[in-house]
Scaffold this motif. Structure first.
Motif, short mmCIF file in Angstrom:
data_model
loop_
_atom_site.label_atom_id
_atom_site.label_comp_id
_atom_site.label_asym_id
_atom_site.label_seq_id
_atom_site.Cartn_x
_atom_site.Cartn_y
_atom_site.Cartn_z
N PRO A 32 34.15 -19.67 44.01
CA PRO A 32 33.98 -18.23 44.36
C PRO A 32 32.97 -17.58 43.44
CG PRO A 32 36.05 -18.59 43.19
CD PRO A 32 35.48 -19.95 43.46
N PRO A 33 32.34 -16.49 43.86
CA PRO A 33 31.34 -15.82 43.03
C PRO A 33 31.91 -15.23 41.74
CG PRO A 33 31.16 -15.12 45.32
CD PRO A 33 32.44 -15.89 45.20
N ALA A 43 39.45 -19.24 48.95
CA ALA A 43 39.70 -19.45 50.38
C ALA A 43 38.73 -18.63 51.23
CB ALA A 43 41.14 -19.11 50.72
N ALA A 44 38.52 -17.37 50.84
CA ALA A 44 37.59 -16.51 51.60
C ALA A 44 36.16 -17.03 51.50
CB ALA A 44 37.69 -15.09 51.09
N LEU A 82 35.30 -20.24 51.02
CA LEU A 82 35.24 -21.46 51.84
C LEU A 82 35.11 -21.11 53.33
CD1 LEU A 82 37.98 -23.57 50.02
CD2 LEU A 82 35.57 -24.25 50.29
N ASP A 83 35.82 -20.04 53.75
CA ASP A 83 35.83 -19.70 55.17
C ASP A 83 34.67 -18.80 55.58
OD1 ASP A 83 38.10 -21.22 55.39
OD2 ASP A 83 39.47 -19.51 55.19
N GLY A 84 33.78 -18.49 54.63
CA GLY A 84 32.57 -17.73 54.95
C GLY A 84 32.73 -16.24 54.91
N GLU A 85 33.91 -15.72 54.51
CA GLU A 85 34.10 -14.28 54.44
C GLU A 85 33.38 -13.69 53.23
OE1 GLU A 85 38.19 -13.02 54.75
OE2 GLU A 85 38.73 -14.90 55.78
N ILE A 86 33.23 -14.43 52.19
CA ILE A 86 32.54 -13.97 50.99
C ILE A 86 31.29 -14.83 50.81
CG2 ILE A 86 32.68 -13.84 48.47
CD1 ILE A 86 35.67 -13.33 48.76
N ARG A 87 30.13 -14.16 50.65
CA ARG A 87 28.87 -14.88 50.50
C ARG A 87 28.24 -14.65 49.13
NH1 ARG A 87 29.03 -13.00 55.60
NH2 ARG A 87 27.97 -11.08 55.01
N ASP A 88 28.56 -13.48 48.50
CA ASP A 88 27.95 -13.17 47.21
C ASP A 88 28.90 -12.32 46.39
OD1 ASP A 88 27.81 -10.64 48.36
OD2 ASP A 88 25.71 -10.91 48.97
N ARG A 89 28.44 -11.88 45.22
CA ARG A 89 29.30 -11.13 44.29
C ARG A 89 29.75 -9.79 44.89
NH1 ARG A 89 29.87 -11.51 38.65
NH2 ARG A 89 30.73 -9.61 37.72
N ASP A 110 30.21 -9.10 48.02
CA ASP A 110 31.28 -9.37 48.99
C ASP A 110 32.60 -9.62 48.27
OD1 ASP A 110 29.52 -9.13 51.06
OD2 ASP A 110 29.28 -11.30 51.39
N ALA A 111 32.52 -10.33 47.15
CA ALA A 111 33.74 -10.65 46.40
C ALA A 111 34.38 -9.39 45.83
CB ALA A 111 33.42 -11.65 45.28
N GLU A 112 33.55 -8.49 45.27
CA GLU A 112 34.10 -7.26 44.70
C GLU A 112 34.71 -6.39 45.80
OE1 GLU A 112 31.00 -5.44 42.47
OE2 GLU A 112 31.05 -6.97 40.87
N SER A 113 34.06 -6.35 46.97
CA SER A 113 34.61 -5.58 48.09
C SER A 113 35.92 -6.18 48.56
CB SER A 113 33.60 -5.58 49.26
OG SER A 113 32.40 -4.96 48.87
N PHE A 114 35.96 -7.51 48.56
CA PHE A 114 37.18 -8.21 48.96
C PHE A 114 38.35 -7.87 48.02
CE2 PHE A 114 40.07 -11.82 48.88
CZ PHE A 114 40.25 -12.10 50.21
N LEU A 115 38.08 -7.82 46.72
CA LEU A 115 39.11 -7.48 45.75
C LEU A 115 39.56 -6.03 45.92
CD1 LEU A 115 37.81 -9.22 42.50
CD2 LEU A 115 39.83 -9.84 43.85
#
Length: 939
Positions: free
Chosen positions: A889-890, A916-917, A919-926, A928-933
């Motif tokens: 993950p990023p 998991a996100a 691997l499944d393509g939901e997160i592509r960069d940092r 996206d990861a911060e938004s996901f959190l």
């Protein structure tokens, strides 16, 4: 014109070779350059017109374009015809001969010289290759040539090639009746008279060998004197003979001297003896003719020089087996029979009760009243006499058992009227005593001490070795083998070649080792693989061997069974940089160098000569001191049972008691005895390893022994009946490691499968098509997923083999081989892990789901599951290992802390959710990861 020149006083070999060449070169003419042997003269009186013979005087030199000389390499052996060799228009001069070590003075453009019994053999081989058919008369004279020059295949220089050539000539129609007539034509009246005179005037000297000589006076040249020489040496039972004949030449009263020599003594060379006088021939049969010398003085000088050539024969000290297996007079017949069975002896020495046999690290025969000493028994001082009171043979014991006297003491059946010898008794004396008194074993006594025994087998082995001449180390390959794997031709003594071929520091080490051994009165031998590799290596290559085995044989000279250890300690004083390891159980020592600037990485094992006994199949052997012969006999294969003596006398002698050299030439692996694989199953794996590594074949009988041992079920029974069976446990694992980590492991594994030898691991294990497919899949996995070889690849291959067994057998086999704990656990859980993967993976849709299932397993387990699974499962594992396992993950834990999250249990959940996100393509960069959190784990 093409001429074929026979030497003067033509014999059947030179005539036969010439006749054969006329078939290879149609139109060529044969010239007898000066007389012929009486038998040849009589033969040609009837058969001359059948061959392309012309008189020397009818030759017109200006028409000669090529010349072939047969059965000689010297100009003076072709008489006046030698002038033709200097003709300016000659296009070609060819020489055919079988005499070795001749300095030729013929200006040949090509030569065909090889070590065979007759020159005719060389011609026959070319005729066979060209597929040329002969007439009966041609085949007959050529067969005569081989018969006469090889003594009908009985002379020392005879080879298998001569026998094959003779067989082919018989197929071509050679007449046996004509051959019988001329092979032994009898003596003419003149020769009979000279033969009688030679018998009356023969002089002899008899020490170890009988050397005879006689001088005859004739009115003129007498052909056929060689027939007298041959008959004289036979009828007088001489070992060597010089027959001299003188006759006047010219008007000045000058005499011509002819000396004909015959010898049956190994080590003498009549060719070298006569060469200074212009003569020559074979080492065992030669002649010389000269003039202008004192005949009597010349003969006496030749006799003295011949006697000086005779090597000292081996003595009992070199032949004997030591230490001697002894029993007491009170030992029972049954106990004695068991001892004979254990050690493979044909007889036992009986000594007074207070003296006991000597042994090295041995467990005694399980008997509360053992007839021989236990390992803890003190070894008697060799300086104290051992009273020898008798000998009992296997025949004596068998007779007593037949009559039901198994519990009777041996003293009632042993032979007490003994013939004994000393260590300095020579081989001819030993042979004479055995024949005269019809005894099969002679105890060797020194100062009243029993130091050894010489058996009939010892004598026969030595006689066979002495009388079997091996090709010499002359710098030529054996042409019957491929160039790349040719065997360097060896003789029974090659000290010089050994010195020249080994790297100088290694030769210096061997020289110092032999010097230390000789100081102590011991023999020292280079044995086993080092000798084998020396014989197989490129003769132009300088060798720095990394693994050397040496054996000390000289127990009768030392009170300490640890002669090998003593020698190793002495050598460490000279080489302090070497590490010394002593193995007390077997009384062996090892000297080890690691990255030494001179010797590099070298391992030298030094052991006392020993014999061994296996108490049950697959056990470790019990060993005890013995002789070099017994030490070599305990080895696995004939090619590894070779030794080179490093100490004097006879330094450089090659010891080959079991045909190892022959098997190297034949490129085959042959076991030494029928029970070898029963006793030690690791030898099956060693046989396969050597066969594949060297490109050899398993000898037919050896393969039968392997299959019999495997089919007998003895290994499985041994594991059940004995708590320890090292040859099926730790030692088997070691052999598997050797094979499975070698570059040739695939070929070796395939051969093990063909032999069904994987049964040594478990009786149900076979290399079927499915297992072979799994092995190949494993290689793809290891190349792709472990290119840096962080795993033990040999062990992974072994685990794949074990994993092919039913699940309940896997951990037992792994423990039996003493694999590492993680390997045992992996194989134990493999069935459950594989079932879990097979059940879970098909339901996985997203990469994260696949990763969640497979992430719990280590790489070795995933590889084992992959090679055993169907293609859909294997593809998913492959995809996981090649792609998903490398995705991260990023954000990591530090990033989470930087964002304000407090470390705790939730961290792992957050990181797993991020992975998991990703691997499944939901997160592509940092971002996206911060938004996901922020969405799922708000602060």
């Amino acid at each position: 014109m093409h001429l074929i020149l026979c030497h003067t006083t033509a014999d059947f070999d030179t005539l036969a070779a010439a006749v054969g060449l006329t078939s290879l070169s149609p139109g060529a003419k044969i010239v007898l350059t000066g007389g012929s042997h009486p038998a040849v003269r009589d033969f040609l009186a009837l058969h001359r017109d059948e061959y392309a013979l012309i008189e020397r005087r009818s030759v017109r030199p200006e028409q000669i374009r090529s010349i072939t000389v047969v059965d000689t390499q010297k100009r003076d052996r072709i008489g006046k015809a030698a002038e033709w060799l200097d003709l300016p228009d000659l296009a070609e001069v060819v020489v055919y001969d079988h005499h070795q070590d001749i300095e030729s003075d013929i200006p040949a453009t090509s030569t065909y010289i090889d070590r065979v019994g007759a020159t005719t053999t060389l011609i026959v081989e070319q005729l066979k290759q060209a597929e040329i058919q002969l007439s009966a008369s041609e085949a007959t004279v050529m067969a005569l040539g081989i018969h006469v020059d090889t003594g009908s295949l009985t002379y020392e220089g005879t080879t298998a090639r001569d026998a094959i050539a003779l067989a082919w000539l018989m197929e071509q129609g050679a007449s046996l009746s004509v051959i019988a007539q001329y092979v032994d034509p009898g003596l003419s009246p003149q020769l009979q008279e000279l033969f009688a005179s030679a018998l009356d005037n023969l002089q002899s000297t008899v020490e170890d060998y009988k050397v005879s000589w006689v001088r005859l006076q004739t009115a003129d040249f007498v052909p056929g004197l060689s027939s007298i020489a041959s008959r004289l040496i036979d009828i007088t039972e001489s070992d060597a003979l010089l027959l001299a004949a003188t006759f006047p030449v010219g008007d000045a009263g000058e005499e011509r001297l002819t000396v004909i020599g015959r010898s049956r003594i190994e080590g003498t060379n009549l060719n070298e003896l006569f060469q200074p006088l212009g003569g020559g021939g074979h080492s065992q049969a030669a002649s010389v003719t000269t003039r202008g010398v004192d005949p009597q003085a010349t003969l006496e000088r030749l006799v003295n020089e011949l006697i000086a050539q005779i090597p000292q024969p081996p003595t009992a000290r070199e032949l004997m087996s030591s230490p001697v297996r002894t029993i007491r007079p009170e030992t029972t017949i049954e106990q004695a029979q068991r001892i004979l069975l254990r050690y493979g002896h044909s007889g036992l020495c009986v000594v007074e009760a207070q003296h006991e046999s000597r042994r090295l690290g041995e467990t005694p025969i399980p008997n509360p009243q053992s007839p021989i000493s236990s390992p803890q028994s003190p070894i008697p001082n060799p300086q104290s006499p051992i009273p020898l009171v008798g000998i009992i043979s296997r025949r004596d014991i068998d007779l007593a058992l037949h009559h039901g006297f198994s519990h009777a003491p041996v003293k009632g059946y042993m032979t007490t009227n003994l013939n004994t010898i000393t260590p300095d008794t020579s081989l001819p004396e030993i042979e004479s005593i055995m024949v005269t008194y019809d005894v099969g074993r002679l105890p060797v006594l020194e100062n009243g001490q029993l130091v050894g025994i010489v058996t009939r087998t010892d004598v026969l082995r030595q006689l066979h070795q002495d009388r079997t001449e091996e090709p010499g180390l002359k710098g030529e390959y054996n042409k019957t083998l491929s160039t790349q794997e040719a065997i360097y031709r060896v003789s029974t003594s090659f000290s010089t070649q050994l010195r020249d071929r080994l790297a100088p520091p290694l030769w210096e080490f061997l020289a110092k080792a032999s010097e230390q051994a000789q100081k102590r009165g011991w023999h020292l031998y280079l044995v086993g693989g080092a000798v084998r590799d020396l014989l197989l290596a490129d003769p132009d290559e300088t060798l720095l061997l990394s693994d050397i085995d040496m054996v000390v044989d000289g127990f009768h000279r030392s009170a300490d069974v640890g002669a090998g250890v003593e020698l190793a300690k002495a050598l460490q004083n000279t080489y302090p940089e070497a590490r010394l390891e002593v193995h007390g159980q077997f009384q062996t020592a090892a000297l080890l160098w690691h990255l030494d600037p001179v010797l590099d990485s070298l391992w030298v094992d030094i052991a006392t000569a020993r014999t061994e006994f296996y108490p049950y199949p697959a056990a470790n052997p019990e060993v005890e001191a013995s002789s070099i012969r017994q030490d070599l006999y305990r080895r696995d294969f004939t090619i590894n049972a070779l030794a080179v003596r490093l100490t004097s006398p006879r330094a450089g002698e090659l010891l080959d008691f079991f045909g190892g050299l022959r098997d190297l030439r034949s490129r085959q692996i042959r076991v030494l005895h029928a029970n070898s694989f029963i006793e030690d199953p690791t030898r099956i794996y060693r046989a396969v390893r050597f066969a594949v590594r060297l490109g050899f074949q398993l000898e037919t009988q050896t393969e039968r022994y392997i299959r019999y041992a495997l089919d007998s079920g003895i290994y499985e029974r041994s594991l059940i009946q004995n708590s320890k069976a090292p040859a099926l446990q730790t030692r088997l694992k070691a052999e598997l490691k050797y094979i499975l980590q070698a570059p040739y492991w695939k070929g070796a594994l395939k051969l093990l499968g063909d032999l069904e030898a994987l049964k040594c691991l478990h009786s149900t294990l076979e290399l079927d098509d499915q297992l072979w497919k799994q092995v190949r899949l494993l290689e793809r996995c290891l190349r792709r997923f472990d290119p840096e070889k962080t795993l033990d690849h040999w062990q992974m291959r072994l685990e794949v083999l074990i994993a092919h067994l039913a699940p309940e057998y896997r951990p037992k086999v792994a423990k039996n081989l003493q694999l590492p704990d993680d390997s045992i656990k992996r194989l134990q859980q493999l069935d459950l892990d594989q079932a879990n993967v097979a059940e879970s993976l098909p339901a996985c849709i997203h990469p994260s789901e696949i990763t969640r299932v497979l992430k719990q397993y280590g790489l070795p387990t995933l590889i084992l599951i992959a090679v055993q699974s169907q293609r859909p499962i294997r593809r998913l594992i492959w995809k996981y290992l090649t792609q998903y396992a490398h995705i991260q993950p990023p954000l990591n834990g530090n990033d989470l802390k930087a964002l304000g999250y407090k470390p705790g249990r939730e961290f792992k959940q957050m990181l797993d959710h991020l992975l998991a996100a990703t691997l499944d393509g939901e997160i592509r960069d940092r971002a996206d990861a911060e938004s996901f959190l922020a969405k799922y784990y708000p602060l």
